[in-house]
Design a protein around this motif. Structure first.
Motif, short mmCIF file in Angstrom:
data_model
loop_
_atom_site.label_atom_id
_atom_site.label_comp_id
_atom_site.label_asym_id
_atom_site.label_seq_id
_atom_site.Cartn_x
_atom_site.Cartn_y
_atom_site.Cartn_z
N ARG A 94 58.79 29.98 61.93
CA ARG A 94 59.45 28.72 61.57
C ARG A 94 59.68 28.60 60.06
N ASP A 98 61.69 25.71 58.07
CA ASP A 98 61.02 24.64 57.32
C ASP A 98 61.64 24.50 55.93
N ILE A 99 61.90 25.65 55.31
CA ILE A 99 62.51 25.63 53.97
C ILE A 99 63.89 24.97 54.04
N GLN A 100 64.61 25.24 55.13
CA GLN A 100 65.94 24.63 55.31
C GLN A 100 65.84 23.17 55.76
N LYS A 101 64.64 22.68 55.91
CA LYS A 101 64.40 21.30 56.34
C LYS A 101 65.00 21.00 57.72
N VAL A 102 64.98 22.01 58.57
CA VAL A 102 65.35 21.78 59.97
C VAL A 102 64.25 20.90 60.58
N PRO A 103 64.62 19.84 61.31
CA PRO A 103 63.61 18.96 61.90
C PRO A 103 62.60 19.76 62.74
N ARG A 104 61.34 19.36 62.66
CA ARG A 104 60.25 20.12 63.24
C ARG A 104 60.47 20.48 64.71
N ALA A 107 63.09 23.08 64.99
CA ALA A 107 62.57 24.32 64.39
C ALA A 107 61.61 25.02 65.34
#
Ligand SMILES: Nc1ncnc2c1ncn2[C@@H]1O[C@H](COP(=O)(O)OP(=O)(O)O)[C@@H](O)[C@H]1O
Ligand SMILES: [Mg+2]
Length: 255
Positions: A94, A98-104, A107
Motif C-alpha cells: 500500500r 499512501d504516498i499518493q493519498k489514495v483513501p485507505r 488503497a
C-alpha cells in the motif's frame, strides 16, 4: 496520425562521480508500452542510468526526460527489494498508494488485489521477515505495480534469486507486462532474462557505459517462456554474449 511521444528519452546523457566517468554519453528512447532491457558488464553505469531515470541521481551533462501524464508516477524496483521489514506485507504494497493519498479503503482493496495476483493473498498480515526471497521480491513487484505506474524501472530485480525461482518470476513478469502494457526499463546481468522479456535488448560497453548494440528478440507477443528452448533464442544469446565478452574482459583487467 501522430505516433505517441516516447515515455523516456535520454540525450547525450553522462554522469561522473569525482574522477570516475561512470556513464555515457548515452542516447535512449523508450516508446509507450515498450519493454527495453539493458545488459552490460558490472560497473558500467547501469544502476546509475536507472537512478537518473528515477530522479534519484542527477545527470552530469545531457538530459533524461520521463513523460508521464501525472499523477501516475514512475516506479522503481531495486535489486535488494527495498521493502520495509517493520511494515506488514499489505502495508508495504500500500506504500505508494499512501504516498499518493489514495483513501485507505480503496488503497487496501488495490493492495489486496495485487497480493492476490502475485499469489500472496494469505500473507497480507505477515511481516516480510517471515517470507522467502522470492516472496519478498513478489511483494516488491506488487508494491510497484499497485500504483499503476506509467513506467516501471527495474534494476536487476531477480539477481538475488536462485535459477528456478528466477525463471518463474521472469514468466510471471512477462505475462503481467503483456497484459498491462506497462512501459518498462529493465536492467539485468542475464542475457536469457533480457531475451525472454525484452522488445529490445541494449548492450552497454564497459565503463563509461555507452550503448554499443541493440537487438530485437524475434518472438512475437504475446510470448511465453517456451521460447527459451528455440534455436533462435540460443542463437541470439550466443550473439549477445559475443558482443558482451570483449566488454566484460576489459572490466576484468584491474585498473
Ligand atoms: N554514488 C556514487 N559515488 C561514487 N561512485 C559511484 C557512485 N555510484 C556509482 N559509482 C561508480 O560508478 C560506476 C558505475 O556504477 P553502477 O551504475 O552502479 O554500475 P552497474 O550498475 O552497471 O554495476 C562504478 O564505477 C561505481 O563505483
Ligand atoms: Mg547495478
Amino acid at each position: 496520425m501522430h505516433p505517441e511521444p516516447p515515455k523516456l528519452q535520454a540525450h547525450d546523457l553522462t554522469r561522473t562521480f569525482g574522477t570516475t566517468h561512470a556513464l555515457g554519453p548515452l542516447d535512449l528512447t523508450v516508446t509507450p508500452g515498450e519493454f527495453v532491457c539493458v545488459v552490460g558488464p558490472s560497473g558500467c553505469g547501469k544502476s546509475t542510468l536507472l537512478r537518473i531515470a528515477a530522479g534519484l541521481t542527477r545527470p552530469s551533462t545531457g538530459t533524461l526526460e520521463i513523460r508521464t501524464s501525472s499523477p501516475r508516477p514512475a516506479a522503481m524496483i531495486f535489486q535488494d527489494y527495498g521493502i520495509h521489514d517493520w511494515k506488514t506485507v499489505l502495508a508495504n504494497v500500500r506504500f505508494g498508494l499512501d504516498i499518493q493519498k489514495v483513501p485507505r479503503k480503496e488503497a487496501n482493496t488495490r493492495a489486496r488485489d495485487w497480493l492476490t495476483r502475485m499469489g500472496l493473498a494469505d500473507f497480507a498480515d505477515a511481516y516480510p521477515s517471515a517470507l522467502s526471497g522470492g516472496m519478498r521480491q513478489r511483494v516488491a513487484i506488487a508494491r510497484a505495480l499497485a500504483v499503476e505506474p506509467e513506467i516501471l524501472l527495474m534494476d536487476e530485480p531477480f539477481a538475488a534469486l536462485d535459477a528456478q525461482l528466477r525463471t518463474i518470476l521472469q514468466d510471471e513478469l512477462l505475462a503481467l507486462t503483456q497484459s498491462t502494457h506497462t512501459t518498462t526499463l529493465f536492467i539485468t546481468h542475464s542475457l536469457e532474462e533480457a531475451i525472454v522479456l525484452g522488445d529490445r535488448v541494449l548492450v552497454m560497453s564497459a565503463r563509461p557505459g555507452r550503448v554499443i548494440a541493440e537487438r530485437r528478440p524475434p518472438f512475437p507477443r504475446p510470448r511465453t517462456g517456451g521460447i527459451r528452448s528455440t534455436p533462435e533464442f540460443n542463437a541470439l544469446k550466443g550473439e549477445l554474449w559475443d558482443l558482451l565478452r570483449g566488454e566484460v574482459h576489459q572490466e576484468a583487467i584491474p585498473a
